[in-house]
Enzyme design. Structure first.
Site, PDB file in Angstrom:
ATOM      1  N   SER A 162      -3.212  -3.553   0.758  1.00  0.00           N
ATOM      2  CA  SER A 162      -2.019  -4.356   1.020  1.00  0.00           C
ATOM      3  C   SER A 162      -2.443  -5.764   1.383  1.00  0.00           C
ATOM      4  CB  SER A 162      -1.205  -3.729   2.161  1.00  0.00           C
ATOM      5  OG  SER A 162       0.079  -4.294   2.234  1.00  0.00           O
ATOM      6  N   ALA A 163      -1.858  -6.769   0.735  1.00  0.00           N
ATOM      7  CA  ALA A 163      -2.324  -8.152   0.876  1.00  0.00           C
ATOM      8  C   ALA A 163      -2.205  -8.691   2.301  1.00  0.00           C
ATOM      9  CB  ALA A 163      -1.559  -9.064  -0.076  1.00  0.00           C
ATOM     10  N   ALA A 219       0.812  -1.212   0.000  1.00  0.00           N
ATOM     11  CA  ALA A 219       0.000   0.000   0.000  1.00  0.00           C
ATOM     12  C   ALA A 219       0.849   1.266   0.000  1.00  0.00           C
ATOM     13  CB  ALA A 219      -0.935   0.001   1.200  1.00  0.00           C
ATOM     14  N   THR A 273       9.452  -6.440 -12.628  1.00  0.00           N
ATOM     15  CA  THR A 273       8.953  -7.804 -12.810  1.00  0.00           C
ATOM     16  C   THR A 273       7.983  -8.160 -11.693  1.00  0.00           C
ATOM     17  OG1 THR A 273      11.030  -8.451 -13.856  1.00  0.00           O
ATOM     18  CG2 THR A 273       9.624 -10.224 -13.031  1.00  0.00           C
ATOM     19  N   ASN A 317      -6.187   2.737  10.951  1.00  0.00           N
ATOM     20  CA  ASN A 317      -5.384   1.607  11.419  1.00  0.00           C
ATOM     21  C   ASN A 317      -5.124   1.631  12.915  1.00  0.00           C
ATOM     22  OD1 ASN A 317      -3.741   3.934  10.486  1.00  0.00           O
ATOM     23  ND2 ASN A 317      -2.035   2.751  11.331  1.00  0.00           N
ATOM     24  N   CYS A 326       4.137   0.684  12.132  1.00  0.00           N
ATOM     25  CA  CYS A 326       5.038   1.505  11.314  1.00  0.00           C
ATOM     26  C   CYS A 326       5.730   2.596  12.129  1.00  0.00           C
ATOM     27  CB  CYS A 326       4.258   2.141  10.169  1.00  0.00           C
ATOM     28  SG  CYS A 326       3.412   0.950   9.129  1.00  0.00           S
TER      29      CYS A 326
END
Length: 357
Positions: free
Chosen positions: A184-185, A72, A222, A140, A304
């Protein structure tokens, strides 16, 4: 150990792990191909990415495209830095630093106030030079659910783009309408290191990092088939389990509120994702509490910013003093949390807090 830090990251779903293994090497050793190569192995990897893209897109509004990123933070940087035009970015006072710091670094910016419940009122003054509005859907730190759809309408009226950090919302509740949405996964039981930016059709976005332009000519690099396949599997599972997961969280919330009834809740209890409990006790030494309860994984703020030593900017924005902010803890729970874990953690935390006060 008991894990109660779901806002920092979520446990990897077994289904996501299984989906990833095929694209690390595969049972026949042919799953490691570059998805941008024209040969068979490359085409197979590319097909896996497109399947995952469809699964991730299914939880977004219609009429847009999914651009895979490293997470994210990159997605939000791409949204803010990749849009052009004169004007400033207006963002709420409780945005993640990936929005706030990026907006400040990108140029002109305005901060939108929040009330003592953590809500950002869409009727407040919006500066006339605003080119983009950024208001997260679910906070969050305190779980506040913002009136994001109203902010989208307000941004449209001001001829500004609307950006949503939906990291804590995606996979748990319906994602709001917007011009761009970042996810974000690892916040919905997928792997770390992969995320996405959803971009509404018609929104012009420029490259931020140059190179091969692999993702729609906008994002170079990639792609990682294993990470993206895991993200796609996690998204599909979230879609299938959304109602079940939400009911489980609500059951845990009702119990955890009973267990911490004598603590003060930070932020709104109603306009809130109930998998987040941010609470405080006056005079509490949180560092000592975490040391005394070292087998329980919980937080004193966002992961974070946990090493900064500064009081939470979110708690400060809702009116808490430095002392109150530093006496707060955050408990996060979800799909794989059991009632037994909640009760055992509450007993230990309450006992340790009682020893101090």
């Amino acid at each position: 150990m008991i894990y109660l830090d779901y806002q920092a990251t979520t446990p990897l779903a077994p289904e996501a792990r299984d989906a990833m293994l095929r694209w690390l090497d595969g049972p026949d050793g042919t799953g490691f191909g570059n998805p941008h190569s024209p040969h068979r192995m490359g085409r197979q990897a590319a097909a896996a990415i497109e399947l995952a893209r469809d699964r991730v897109a299914a939880l977004f509004p219609t009429g847009g495209k999914v651009i895979f990123t490293s997470g994210a933070t990159e997605a939000l940087n791409l949204a803010i830095r990749g849009t052009t035009g004169d004007g400033a970015v207006a963002f709420s006072a409780i945005e993640h630093s990936a929005v706030g710091d990026t907006a400040k670094a990108a140029g002109e910016h305005h901060m939108l106030s929040v009330d003592d419940q953590g809500l950002c009122d869409p009727m407040q003054d919006l500066p006339k030079d605003t080119r983009m509005v950024a208001v997260m859907q679910v906070n969050n730190e305190i779980g506040t659910v913002q009136p994001a759809s109203e902010w989208h309408a307000r941004a449209k009226e001001a001829n500004a783009l609307f950006l949503v950090d939906a990291v804590q919302a995606y996979g748990k509740t319906q994602v709001t309408s917007a011009d761009m949405i970042a996810i974000s996964a690892h916040k919905f039981h997928g792997p770390k290191g992969v995320g996405a930016l959803w971009v509404r059709d018609g929104v012009d976005l420029n490259e931020v990092q140059t190179g091969g332009g692999q993702e729609h000519g906008i994002r170079s690099g990639t792609l990682a088939p294993a990470l993206i396949a895991g993200m796609g599997a996690a998204a599909q599972l979230a879609a299938e389990r959304m109602a079940e997961d939400a009911q489980h969280v609500e059951t845990l919330w009702n119990r955890v509120r009973e267990l911490f009834a004598d603590w003060t809740v930070n932020g709104s209890e109603e306009a809130r994702w109930h998998g987040n409990l941010n609470i405080r006790r006056e005079g509490l030494d949180v560092a000592r509490l975490m040391s005394d309860c070292r087998t329980i994984m919980f937080s004193a703020g966002s992961a974070c910013a946990s090493g900064s030593g500064r009081p939470s900017h979110v708690l400060k924005a809702i009116g808490l003093s430095d002392k109150q902010a530093k006496s707060s803890i955050r408990l996060g729970f979800g799909r794989y949390t059991t009632m037994e874990q909640i009760e055992a953690a509450a007993e230990a935390i309450n006992a340790a807090a009682k020893e101090q006060l």
